[in-house]
Scaffold this active site. Structure first.
Site, mmCIF file in Angstrom:
data_model
loop_
_atom_site.group_PDB
_atom_site.id
_atom_site.type_symbol
_atom_site.label_atom_id
_atom_site.label_comp_id
_atom_site.label_asym_id
_atom_site.label_seq_id
_atom_site.Cartn_x
_atom_site.Cartn_y
_atom_site.Cartn_z
ATOM 1 N N HIS A 163 1.433 14.224 -11.602
ATOM 2 C CA HIS A 163 2.059 13.243 -12.517
ATOM 3 C C HIS A 163 3.143 12.425 -11.803
ATOM 4 C CE1 HIS A 163 0.285 15.722 -15.817
ATOM 5 N NE2 HIS A 163 0.625 16.720 -14.998
ATOM 6 N N SER A 284 10.280 -11.376 3.601
ATOM 7 C CA SER A 284 10.364 -12.231 2.426
ATOM 8 C C SER A 284 10.997 -13.543 2.846
ATOM 9 C CB SER A 284 11.221 -11.555 1.355
ATOM 10 O OG SER A 284 11.747 -12.534 0.476
ATOM 11 N N LYS A 290 14.091 -7.646 3.107
ATOM 12 C CA LYS A 290 12.783 -7.134 2.699
ATOM 13 C C LYS A 290 11.828 -6.912 3.868
ATOM 14 C CE LYS A 290 11.225 -6.771 -1.070
ATOM 15 N NZ LYS A 290 10.964 -7.692 -2.164
ATOM 16 N N GLU A 297 -0.805 -3.403 -0.016
ATOM 17 C CA GLU A 297 -1.020 -4.000 -1.340
ATOM 18 C C GLU A 297 -2.367 -4.723 -1.396
ATOM 19 O OE1 GLU A 297 3.133 -5.675 -0.822
ATOM 20 O OE2 GLU A 297 2.830 -5.894 -2.979
#
Ligand code: ARG
Length: 470
Positions: A163, A284, A290, A297
């Site tokens: 979980h 970024s 970043k 992704e």
């Protein structure tokens, strides 16, 4: 003709200079994408021509001219000189038309005892077979990268989750080896699919076979197939080999997307379990701090295209009567795209895994938090104090609540404090509360203990060195 144009214009307005015949050509032509089958088409045709000569159906001289001419056509395609024509519909007619220009009259004999139906089925099978081979090679590289990670961190502790909540400590090596298992099943699925698809449709002709005395075994062998397909209707009608390839690819993409998701979570500032290399990260344009896990992704998302292709082809094939229907021209584009997507994803994932740095200290400190050894405590109560597991579970729950109230972890409770919950607890309990002790104790076959992980790494290295498959 003038009337048709006029009425077409009346219906669609001046925007449409083209008449319906051009639209027919546009919907009918597959050359825009099936030119990817050029090499397979020419290889198939060369095998067919050699067989026609060997069986005396055409002369050796014509076969030689055809086979040589086809090589010329292939080199024109490879160098980009070849002019593809939509009016010639598909790769088969484009190649044959050019062959005629190159060698003249003998070109017309190539299509003896053959149809575009068995031709395209052969070309596509050869193409998908190559892709299955490429997937196998890509998976072998990916598995090797996971094995290296597993070996390096066979005894590094980290939290295991259920979980996405801390469950029990596991080892980094064990987590990596879980993916070795998954990807090796993918590998064996591609191998199975490849074996099953490796039969030759060539010589099935349009659908019924041919009256010419062809030798289908000869062409099958020349093309590396195990044997000719036994039923000509089946040979030209089914595309289950492509469906199977897409199914294997989809399952593999699920595995890729799951590990991608873990990388995205693990590389976040909140987790810091791993550091992705600069080679597989992006920055970024606005936030200087970043470092984004874009490759992970994207792989996580690519499953959409691969599974989409699978659903698309299932939908094309469902409900088609035997034998060939033009619907089946819609079998290729999505397979091309899915295969490209899979190979790119495998390569990117292999790069990421090879370059990945696991932050051993962050993993260890996360493993020690969240009462990860609560199950070990409960097991100790069962083993050493002979409590029934349900009671042990309850006692442990009370100790967890106590630690939580104090803001400490289980090993930080004193023996006195523990004895207020259960008087029989002894100092021995502290032996099982450490994370290292926890993972070392999980020696059951398939368990997370470092010795088990190392055994599995060695076993897999051995297996892969031998055959690459289960
Ligand atoms: N371009 C066609 C395809 O991809 C080749 C087969 C055409 N056969 C036919 N009977 N029209 O399916």
């Amino acid at each position: 003709m003038t009337d048709t144009k006029k009425s077409a214009n009346a219906m669609w307005g001046g925007r449409f200079a083209a008449g319906p015949d051009a639209i027919m050509e546009a919907i009918n032509a597959s050359i825009g994408y099936d030119q990817r089958l050029a090499q397979q088409d020419i290889t198939g045709s060369r095998a067919h021509a050699a067989m026609l000569a060997a069986t005396g159906i055409i002369s050796d001289k014509d076969a030689e001219a055809i086979r040589e001419g086809l090589l010329t056509v292939l080199s024109e395609i490879e160098t980009g000189e070849f002019q593809f024509s939509a009016a010639l519909e598909d790769i088969h007619m484009n190649v044959e038309a050019r062959l005629k220009e190159v060698i003249g009259e003998p070109a017309g004999r190539l299509h003896t005892a053959r149809s575009r139906n068995d031709q395209v089925a052969t070309d596509f099978r050869l193409w998908v077979r190559d892709q299955a081979d490429a997937a196998i090679i890509g998976l072998e590289a990916l598995i090797a990268a996971f094995l290296d990670q597993a070996e390096a961190g066979a005894d590094w502790v980290m939290p295991g989750f259920t979980h996405l909540q801390t469950a029990q400590p596991v080892t980094w090596g064990h987590h990596m080896m879980a993916y070795v298992e998954m990807f090796s099943r993918d590998l064996s699925r591609f191998r199975d699919a490849r074996n099953r698809m490796n039969e030759s449709p060539l010589g099935a002709a349009a659908l019924a076979g041919t009256g010419f005395g062809i030798d289908r075994t000869m062409t099958a062998e020349a093309l590396g197939f195990d044997r000719p397909m036994a039923n000509s209707l089946d040979a030209v009608s089914d595309r289950d080999f492509a469906l199977e390839f897409l199914s294997c690819a989809s399952i593999c993409a699920v595995h890729l997307s799951r590990f991608s998701e873990e990388l995205v979570i693990w590389s976040s500032a909140q987790f810091r379990f791993v550091t992705l290399s600069d080679r597989f990260s992006t920055g970024s344009s606005i936030m200087p701090q970043k470092k984004n896990p874009d490759a992970a992704e994207l792989i996580r998302a690519k499953i959409g295209r691969i599974m989409g292709a699978m659903v698309a082809l299932f939908t094309v094939m469902k409900g088609l009567p035997l034998a060939y229907s033009k619907d089946m021209q819609e079998d290729k584009e999505q397979v091309f795209d899915a295969a490209d997507t899979l190979m790119l994803s495998l390569a990117a994932m292999t790069g990421m895994v090879s370059d990945l740095t696991a932050n051993k200290a962050a993993l260890a400190s996360a493993a020690a938090s969240g009462f990860a050894t609560a199950t070990d405590l409960a097991d100790w109560l069962v083993r050493d104090l002979d409590l029934p597991f349900r009671e042990a579970h309850h006692v442990t729950g009370s100790l967890v609540a106590m630690a939580e109230a104090k803001g400490c972890d289980l090993p930080d409770l004193s023996l006195d404090e523990m004895q207020t919950v259960h008087a029989a607890i002894t100092a021995d309990v502290f032996n099982v509360l450490s994370v290292d002790a926890s993972v070392a104790s999980r020696m059951s076959y398939g368990g997370t203990a470092p010795v088990r992980v190392r055994e599995q790494v060695a076993a897999w290295r051995d297996r892969l060195a031998k055959s690459g498959a289960r």
